[in-house]
Design a protein around this motif. Structure first.
Motif, PDB file in Angstrom:
ATOM      1  N   LEU A 157     -20.919   9.950 -11.478  1.00  0.00           N
ATOM      2  CA  LEU A 157     -20.677  10.124 -10.345  1.00  0.00           C
ATOM      3  C   LEU A 157     -19.383   8.496 -10.727  1.00  0.00           C
ATOM      4  N   ILE A 158     -18.608   9.215 -10.025  1.00  0.00           N
ATOM      5  CA  ILE A 158     -17.353   7.690  -9.517  1.00  0.00           C
ATOM      6  C   ILE A 158     -17.399   7.819  -7.879  1.00  0.00           C
ATOM      7  N   VAL A 159     -18.274   6.576  -7.455  1.00  0.00           N
ATOM      8  CA  VAL A 159     -17.990   6.362  -6.219  1.00  0.00           C
ATOM      9  C   VAL A 159     -17.298   6.196  -5.474  1.00  0.00           C
ATOM     10  N   ASP A 160     -16.183   6.851  -4.102  1.00  0.00           N
ATOM     11  CA  ASP A 160     -15.403   6.006  -3.597  1.00  0.00           C
ATOM     12  C   ASP A 160     -15.458   5.394  -2.472  1.00  0.00           C
ATOM     13  N   VAL A 192      -3.556  -0.344   0.634  1.00  0.00           N
ATOM     14  CA  VAL A 192      -3.008   0.313   1.722  1.00  0.00           C
ATOM     15  C   VAL A 192      -2.831   1.306   1.346  1.00  0.00           C
ATOM     16  N   PRO A 193      -2.256   2.242   2.698  1.00  0.00           N
ATOM     17  CA  PRO A 193      -2.140   3.990   2.085  1.00  0.00           C
ATOM     18  C   PRO A 193      -1.058   4.282   1.447  1.00  0.00           C
ATOM     19  N   LEU A 194      -0.421   5.441   0.560  1.00  0.00           N
ATOM     20  CA  LEU A 194       0.429   5.378  -0.052  1.00  0.00           C
ATOM     21  C   LEU A 194       1.878   5.442   1.275  1.00  0.00           C
ATOM     22  N   ASP A 195       1.839   5.538   2.245  1.00  0.00           N
ATOM     23  CA  ASP A 195       3.071   5.918   2.295  1.00  0.00           C
ATOM     24  C   ASP A 195       2.905   5.299   3.624  1.00  0.00           C
ATOM     25  N   THR A 199     -15.829   8.928   0.357  1.00  0.00           N
ATOM     26  CA  THR A 199     -16.103   9.368   1.395  1.00  0.00           C
ATOM     27  C   THR A 199     -15.322   8.182   1.864  1.00  0.00           C
ATOM     28  N   GLY A 200     -14.351   7.699   2.065  1.00  0.00           N
ATOM     29  CA  GLY A 200     -13.763   7.280   2.484  1.00  0.00           C
ATOM     30  C   GLY A 200     -11.989   8.087   2.233  1.00  0.00           C
ATOM     31  N   PRO A 201     -11.172   6.540   3.081  1.00  0.00           N
ATOM     32  CA  PRO A 201      -9.401   7.850   2.545  1.00  0.00           C
ATOM     33  C   PRO A 201      -9.385   8.205   1.244  1.00  0.00           C
ATOM     34  N   LEU A 202      -8.170   8.887   0.515  1.00  0.00           N
ATOM     35  CA  LEU A 202      -7.768   9.249  -0.627  1.00  0.00           C
ATOM     36  C   LEU A 202      -6.921   8.793  -0.643  1.00  0.00           C
ATOM     37  N   THR A 203      -6.422   7.480  -1.343  1.00  0.00           N
ATOM     38  CA  THR A 203      -5.321   7.067  -1.690  1.00  0.00           C
ATOM     39  C   THR A 203      -5.675   6.491  -3.146  1.00  0.00           C
ATOM     40  N   ASN A 204      -7.176   6.133  -4.053  1.00  0.00           N
ATOM     41  CA  ASN A 204      -7.328   6.045  -4.949  1.00  0.00           C
ATOM     42  C   ASN A 204      -7.456   7.170  -5.863  1.00  0.00           C
ATOM     43  N   SER A 255      -6.748  10.854   8.628  1.00  0.00           N
ATOM     44  CA  SER A 255      -5.924  10.070   9.033  1.00  0.00           C
ATOM     45  C   SER A 255      -5.447   8.811   8.814  1.00  0.00           C
ATOM     46  N   VAL A 256      -6.618   7.890   8.118  1.00  0.00           N
ATOM     47  CA  VAL A 256      -5.867   6.947   7.679  1.00  0.00           C
ATOM     48  C   VAL A 256      -5.007   6.812   6.662  1.00  0.00           C
ATOM     49  N   ASP A 257      -4.546   8.119   5.492  1.00  0.00           N
ATOM     50  CA  ASP A 257      -3.843   8.211   4.784  1.00  0.00           C
ATOM     51  C   ASP A 257      -3.322   9.903   4.020  1.00  0.00           C
ATOM     52  N   PRO A 258      -2.789  10.396   5.405  1.00  0.00           N
ATOM     53  CA  PRO A 258      -2.794  11.777   5.252  1.00  0.00           C
ATOM     54  C   PRO A 258      -1.885  12.178   3.875  1.00  0.00           C
ATOM     55  N   GLU A 259      -0.965  11.668   3.565  1.00  0.00           N
ATOM     56  CA  GLU A 259       0.384  11.669   2.176  1.00  0.00           C
ATOM     57  C   GLU A 259      -0.792  11.730   1.006  1.00  0.00           C
ATOM     58  N   ALA A 260      -1.489  10.658   0.910  1.00  0.00           N
ATOM     59  CA  ALA A 260      -3.648  10.818  -0.018  1.00  0.00           C
ATOM     60  C   ALA A 260      -4.110  11.933  -0.441  1.00  0.00           C
TER      61      ALA A 260
END
Length: 346
Positions: free
Chosen positions: A7-10, A71-74, A126-131, A171-176
């Motif tokens: 697993l990679i756990v983010d 920070v988020p992408l944009d 389990t968090g925003p998809l930024t990474n 919603s934290v990073d919709p672009e990601a």
């Protein structure tokens, strides 16, 4: 015993992220290769500090912790300390870790691990998809290099928990999120992302009785019993250090849900997603094409599912639509309680 799932756990740890990590640490069928720290519930640096300290307390200082984007992408970062407490773990206080973060960042860890074990690794976010979005910019082949991706996020036939239509992680990073769903359209059908939305996770209602049962299974003393009549901020007196942290964190979560009219309970979104990463049969799923609204004045961050092929695009996700919460909590109580009992013996 089945071969453990690598697993990679983010995570954006976070109360329910912490329980998800504890569940995975207690699972013989999980092999955590790295823990990535995403800005979300609290800033990325605090998430990383929480991850290091929690892994230390749980007896796993050997697991790598990486730092992700601040920070988020944009967009500007929004955090939710009102939901998860000033440090992200409710009333719990962890001893700061003395070990360093990994030399590589979270996006690099995603890429290097997936490349090193093609077709084997499951990614759990389990968090925003930024990474993950940043990792895809480095290695667009991730959708075929990973064995599976499990995402806790979105809301489909269900209200949002951040806006009327949007779930927090998306919603934290919709672009990601859009970049990830677009990229994973290239995944083979048997490797489509498994999406765990609010529709299902808000049926995963942890109550004080579940925490009491975990404490009993762990052999904790004195008996751990949280009640709605306790003064706000009451602290655990249990002798098991990991259970004490978990109890103080979850109490805050119970109080938050009660204060928002949802009852003295806690929606444990992330532990259920963690269980799906190990065993997808915990959920009934339905394929769909998922996209994310970016520009709507009232709907930014909304996840939209095309269940019937109206867009003329192939499904890019399997969405969890049903489960048995009672059976899941029986499983969670046994696994986490047993893991805490073993930890107390070490």
């Amino acid at each position: 015993m089945a071969t453990p799932v690598p697993l990679i756990v983010d995570v954006d740890t976070g109360i329910d992220d912490a329980l998800a990590l504890l569940y995975l640490l207690a699972s013989p069928d999980a092999e955590i290769l790295t823990v990535a720290s995403t800005a979300g519930n609290v800033p990325a640096a605090q998430v990383a500090a929480n991850n290091l300290a929690w892994l230390d307390l749980c007896g796993r200082p050997d697991i790598e912790v990486t730092l992700g984007s601040a920070v988020p992408l944009d967009d500007d970062l929004r955090t939710t300390e009102d939901t998860h407490g000033p440090q992200g773990l409710g009333y719990a206080e962890l001893t700061a870790s003395t070990r360093p973060l990994s030399d590589r960042d979270s996006a690099t860890a995603w890429v290097e691990i997936a490349r090193s074990r093609p077709g084997e690794v499951t990614g759990l976010v389990t968090g925003p998809l930024t990474n993950l979005a940043l990792a895809l910019r480095i290695e667009p082949a991730l959708p075929v290099l990973l064995r599976r991706l499990v995402v806790m996020g979105g809301a489909f036939n269900h209200p949002g928990n951040t806006t009327p239509k949007a779930e927090w992680n998306i919603s934290v990073d919709p672009e990601a999120a859009r970049e990830v769903f677009d990229a994973f359209s290239a995944a083979p059908p048997d490797r489509r992302p498994l999406v765990c939305p609010l529709d299902i996770t808000e049926t995963i209602e942890m109550k004080p009785e579940h925490l009491r049962r975990i404490a009993e299974r762990a052999g904790s003393s004195p008996v751990e019993l949280i009640t709605e009549q306790d003064p706000p901020g009451t602290r655990s007196r249990t002798g098991n250090p990991a259970l004490r942290v978990l109890s103080d964190a979850v109490r805050f979560y119970f109080e938050f849900h009660r204060d928002h009219g949802q009852g003295f309970l806690a929606h444990m979104h992330d532990p259920f997603a963690a269980a799906l990463a190990l065993d997808p049969t915990w959920a009934r799923t339905r394929p769909a094409t998922v996209d994310v609204e970016l520009t709507g004045r009232l709907t930014r961050g909304c996840t939209v599912a095309d269940w019937h092929g109206m867009w003329g695009r192939a499904p890019n996700a399997d969405i969890a639509v049903g489960t048995d919460p009672v059976a899941f909590f029986d499983h969670l109580v046994d696994r986490v309680g047993s893991g805490m009992r073993q930890l107390s013996r070490n």
